[in-house]
Design an enzyme around this catalytic site. Sequence first.
Site, PDB file in Angstrom:
ATOM      1  N   HIS A  56       0.818  -1.214   0.000  1.00 34.89           N
ATOM      2  CA  HIS A  56       0.000   0.000   0.000  1.00 34.89           C
ATOM      3  C   HIS A  56       0.853   1.265   0.000  1.00 34.89           C
ATOM      4  CE1 HIS A  56       0.320  -0.306   4.526  1.00 34.89           C
ATOM      5  NE2 HIS A  56       0.398   1.009   4.402  1.00 34.89           N
ATOM      6  N   ASP A 106       0.305  -7.587   1.369  1.00 28.16           N
ATOM      7  CA  ASP A 106       0.716  -6.204   1.585  1.00 28.16           C
ATOM      8  C   ASP A 106       2.230  -6.053   1.569  1.00 28.16           C
ATOM      9  OD1 ASP A 106       0.276  -3.484   1.889  1.00 28.16           O
ATOM     10  OD2 ASP A 106       0.339  -3.573   4.073  1.00 28.16           O
ATOM     11  N   SER A 165       4.803   2.795   7.733  1.00 23.74           N
ATOM     12  CA  SER A 165       4.470   1.584   6.988  1.00 23.74           C
ATOM     13  C   SER A 165       5.628   1.155   6.104  1.00 23.74           C
ATOM     14  CB  SER A 165       3.241   1.820   6.109  1.00 23.74           C
ATOM     15  OG  SER A 165       2.092   1.938   6.891  1.00 23.74           O
TER      16      SER A 165
END
Length: 433
Positions: free
Chosen positions: A163, A193, A274
């Site tokens: 993402h 992911d 992230s």
Amino acid sequence: MMEYNREDQLETKNELIVSDQKPDQAIKKAEQQKRRLSWMTPILSGIIGGSLVLGVTTYQHSKDETANTSVQTQTNETSNSSASSTKANTEKLSSTNSSDISTMVENVSPAIVGISNYQKQTESGMFGFESNSSSSSEQETGTGSGVIYKKANGKAYIITNNHVVEGASKLTVSLSNGKEVEGKLLGSDSLTDLAVVEISADHVEKVASFGDSSSLKAGESVIAIGNPLGKDLSRTVTQGIISGVDRTVSVDTSAGQTEMNVIQTDAAINPGNSGGALLNTKGEVIGINSMKISESGVEGIGFAIPSNDVKPIAEELMSKGKIERPFIGIGMMDLEQVPENYQTGTLGLSGSQLNKGVYIRQVASGSPADKAGLKENDVIVSFNGKETDTGSALRNLLYNDAKIGDTVKVTLIRNGKTMTKQITLDQKESASS
């Protein structure tokens, strides 16, 4: 903060759902009425963590106020001596641990990078209308982190979250020495992911080492390093513990809903973290930070993808550019989202058959499901003997317990009658098949 709501911009070559065609009106109405937000809503850029430290004061009362003064004095002196010794030892231990951690962080930090996602933006002509004068430009739409984990043949390879890079027309990578280089996306996978980005190794100073995430225990100290809130706070370090291992969380991805195996931590992770590293005290990467629970009143609950899950995915993304998964070829939805009057009427279900299973909305022509005789309005209730109450359960069994070429047994209900079909799994040929 933005919700962890991924746009379906990449080709979902490995997704189970083959079509987004609308169901009939009754089902569509039920989908609208019963769509619910999960209590665990992951967001794109990590967590805003916090902790509350409660101060505790211990009061020691004398049990014998008439005790001999000399005895009291001697006892106090002994107690003071012991306290001083304990304080000195504690300070020495704390200092040693702090020194060890700072040295470790200094050593590993160069392997942590920042990643900027640029996407094309269309600039319209006067009054917002498209015209021959409209142009396209690339603008930074988000930032994240990454971990340099391999260096070979003049190239360096970075693991990050899907993402973080999804939908990018251009990627730039910020190194610890201040250099900014262009990155090339080698491969990405929505369901795990994870993604791998390639850069030139010319300015790469350090490669991170990976630890064994299967040996982790709750209570172990961990350190998170990443770029929260963008480049200005690059390589920010936070410390916490492993709050739980082998957690399972449901996540909505551009390839459909899936359940992910994750590590839970209270180390503060913020937007932009992230794709960054979760480290043990040895400086080994034991997880890739990915998501959090974003809920009012909830603090210190973040999640990382275990290193043992990351490594094989990264290797396959490097070599193939995608994760090859078996394909059935159905469009589906959870049976509990279908109105009960439709279940009892059109589908012929009753009693314990209601609300448990995977409703088939569509079967792709020529697909493994089509060849095995599956039809629209069938309800799949088990896969190789394991219950499939939801679509995510079916998808996880398909991807984790089976492989391309396997023949699997699928138990389904058709017009109220239970039957078993054997499906030989194939590989999906294209995103439109």
